[in-house]
Design an enzyme around this catalytic site. Sequence first.
Site, PDB file in Angstrom:
ATOM      1  N   ASP A  90       0.899  -1.068   0.084  1.00 30.46           N
ATOM      2  CA  ASP A  90      -0.424   0.067  -0.307  1.00 30.46           C
ATOM      3  C   ASP A  90       0.763   1.483   0.178  1.00 30.46           C
ATOM      4  O   ASP A  90       1.610   0.804   0.564  1.00 30.46           O
ATOM      5  CB  ASP A  90      -0.697   0.249   1.438  1.00 30.46           C
TER       6      ASP A  90
HETATM    7  C1  GLC Z   1      -3.861   4.268  -0.317  1.00 30.82           C
HETATM    8  C2  GLC Z   1      -5.004   3.626  -0.175  1.00 30.82           C
HETATM    9  C3  GLC Z   1      -5.003   2.816  -1.292  1.00 30.82           C
HETATM   10  C4  GLC Z   1      -5.054   3.311  -2.379  1.00 30.82           C
HETATM   11  C5  GLC Z   1      -3.526   3.700  -2.479  1.00 30.82           C
HETATM   12  C6  GLC Z   1      -3.393   4.350  -3.410  1.00 30.82           C
HETATM   13  O1  GLC Z   1      -3.779   4.861   0.433  1.00 30.82           O
HETATM   14  O2  GLC Z   1      -5.217   2.500   1.177  1.00 30.82           O
HETATM   15  O3  GLC Z   1      -6.658   1.187  -1.296  1.00 30.82           O
HETATM   16  O4  GLC Z   1      -4.652   2.154  -4.072  1.00 30.82           O
HETATM   17  O5  GLC Z   1      -3.210   4.320  -1.177  1.00 30.82           O
HETATM   18  O6  GLC Z   1      -4.181   5.999  -3.515  1.00 30.82           O
END
Ligand code: GLC
Length: 729
Positions: free
Chosen positions: A260
């Site tokens: 993430d």
């Molecule tokens: C965010 C989310 C994830 C997302 C990623 C990119 O913090 O937790 O679901 O796809 O970062 O935006």
Amino acid sequence: MVMATGIAMASACCTCPETAVYLDESKPLEDRVEDALSRMTLEEKVKILHAQSKFSSAGVPRLGIPELWCTDGPHGIRPEVKWDQWDQAGWTNDSCTAFPALTCLAATWSEEMSALYGKSIGEEARFREKDVLLGPGVNIYRTPLNGRNFEYMGEDPYLASKMVVPYIQEVQKNGVATCVKHYALNNQEAHRHSYNAVVDDRALYEIYLPAFKAAVQEGGSWSIMGAYNLFRGEHACHNDLLLNKILKQDWGFDGAVISDWGGTYDTVEAANKGLDLEFGTGTNGLDSKYGNSYDAYHLAIPYQEKLRKGELSEEVLNDKVRRVLRLNFRTAMNSRKPFGSMNSPEHNEAARRIAGEGIVVLKNEDNILPVDLEKTGKILVVGENAIKKMTVGGGSSSLKAKHECVPLDGIREAVGDKAEVVYQRGYLGDLLRSYNSVDTGIDLSDERSDEQLIADAVAEAADADVILFFGGLNKSKGQDCEGRDRSAMALPYAQDKVIEALAEVNPNIVVVIVSGNAVEMPWVDKVDGIMEAWFIGSQAGHAIADVLFGKVNPSGKLPFTFPVKLEDNAAHATGAYDAESHVAEYKEGIFVGYRWAEKQQIKPLFAFGHGLSYTTFEYGEAKCRKAGKGFKVSIDVTNTGDREGKEIVQMYIEDVESSLERPVKELKGFSKISLAPGETKTVTFVIEPDMLKFYDPAQSGWVLEPGDFVAHVGAASDDIRSSVKFAVK
Ligand code: GLC
């Protein structure tokens, strides 16, 4: 001589396309991966394991291997963002179709709708030339306060496991990878970067992993996203048990584990505990960031230096590179991809159909629904959520939708001149109008006091034939939004007061809840109709009007329990949810949602699997017979009403006697059937032995104990129509 030289040249020239196996799409994928790997330098191998911008990672230019481009989100394709910013780049051709939130998809209980969803969103991702779609999310609904439940598929692992698969398969047919998230145990937003999930094996394997396992083994997802939180003390983005053991070894996952954004914390951990592709380091995944250049990423120069010194294994490095190359060959380097499409009539029709099949009618006293326009003179529409756009906000799933029909507009269009439609704000909620510099263009400000707003609404109520109240939650922080949990289960703002005040003067009220979470309803006995309309995107107003006025016969059912009050929920009843704590101990174990309510004999406000239709269905006697190693349960279902309707027939299994405590019953089958008036269909469920097993931590495995079982078949978890016993020898 020339010939010899020519041949010599050919073999020496390692990038001549005609000689390179890795570029030959007729060759087996693994051969191409090995060939590319053999040609890459250490620097090139490390370079493809981490981001080069906010949403892209490097390819290998020398070999003609392109970059990989990721995009949010699960409900539609995020507008293009600046190279290293969260803000949108300001393109004018990147508005998208906003599809219903995944709670609505889950509420359709329709694998056909899941396939339609995946096809449609996959075509939009492809058209935008994205290689990895950062979704869908399948974290289990454990607390009604979780800010991101709207992005997920409810409280039951069987329902989520079935609903996630077609979405993945259809997205990937476009040459776009899904990235199922957030693996695993990201069941709250409170302290999401730091809470340590303490979960016993039984709950882990029976509740929290099945949807991810189905996504990998049946859906074939080409990537998966590590969660921010820790599990048993290790960050989920580099977690030996979750990633190396369960995901890659036990489940045979051959794709790439993507962190993430900001979920990676250490080079050695990331190298040895299963991370393959590092994104977003230096941010909290939403806004704040510290300048962390891409070369400083944990799997960038720091990793390369440790490899050079022989401190870390090259074989482990090569496994990562193989996984990222596989992801690349399946997507960016896949020359057979369809072209895709964006904002097509088909996609908007798909959004409307999915929404129409996911909207849930929870209460329909005196058949207040559908509203009969022939007998209606004045419709009073009250509430901020009738005019508020819901595609902007909520965190990374926020969109720039080309269209968004809000409920009031959908109602006005459907009613036309058949009746008078009057609108009153009723309450002042949230004035959010932009996110990541995407602006809804709607100014929701209103100078009136709460009292004045209520008085103005009540003044219009007495002579209305029907009142349609639009409330619920929204996509601002502290509501249904990433990065924070809700602080209570009650409706925010003065909504309860408005509903009570309106009910005083006119009981012909339908309350439409726009939300991705359960809410408390102290007024439940004072209104005739209640509908859960979810966040349903571009076609919201049209889909809601379709159901309100009967063009569509509702067929959605709840993918999670609506408890009467927060304390009726397992995590809260056991004191296992503490928004202030950095430890989340899942004390309720496997007893999540209806599993808890039935164990504790707590009557929910509305039960898992509940949803009404404008027609009626009658169930025959369930019959069970041996079939191969398992059983088949059949039942006749008849449409006893006067209009076509779809029914979601559910089968729950009860293990009468077991060495470990099991839930009263668990969903193990569902089938959505369409029936004309008077029509009868026979629904048959197949019971495989594996479906009867439970996970025994003492044996570190699934066990099937002989004895009696009961198949309960019905229209909802609290509406069983017929049960039949069978025995496992
Ligand atoms: C965010 C989310 C994830 C997302 C990623 C990119 O913090 O937790 O679901 O796809 O970062 O935006």
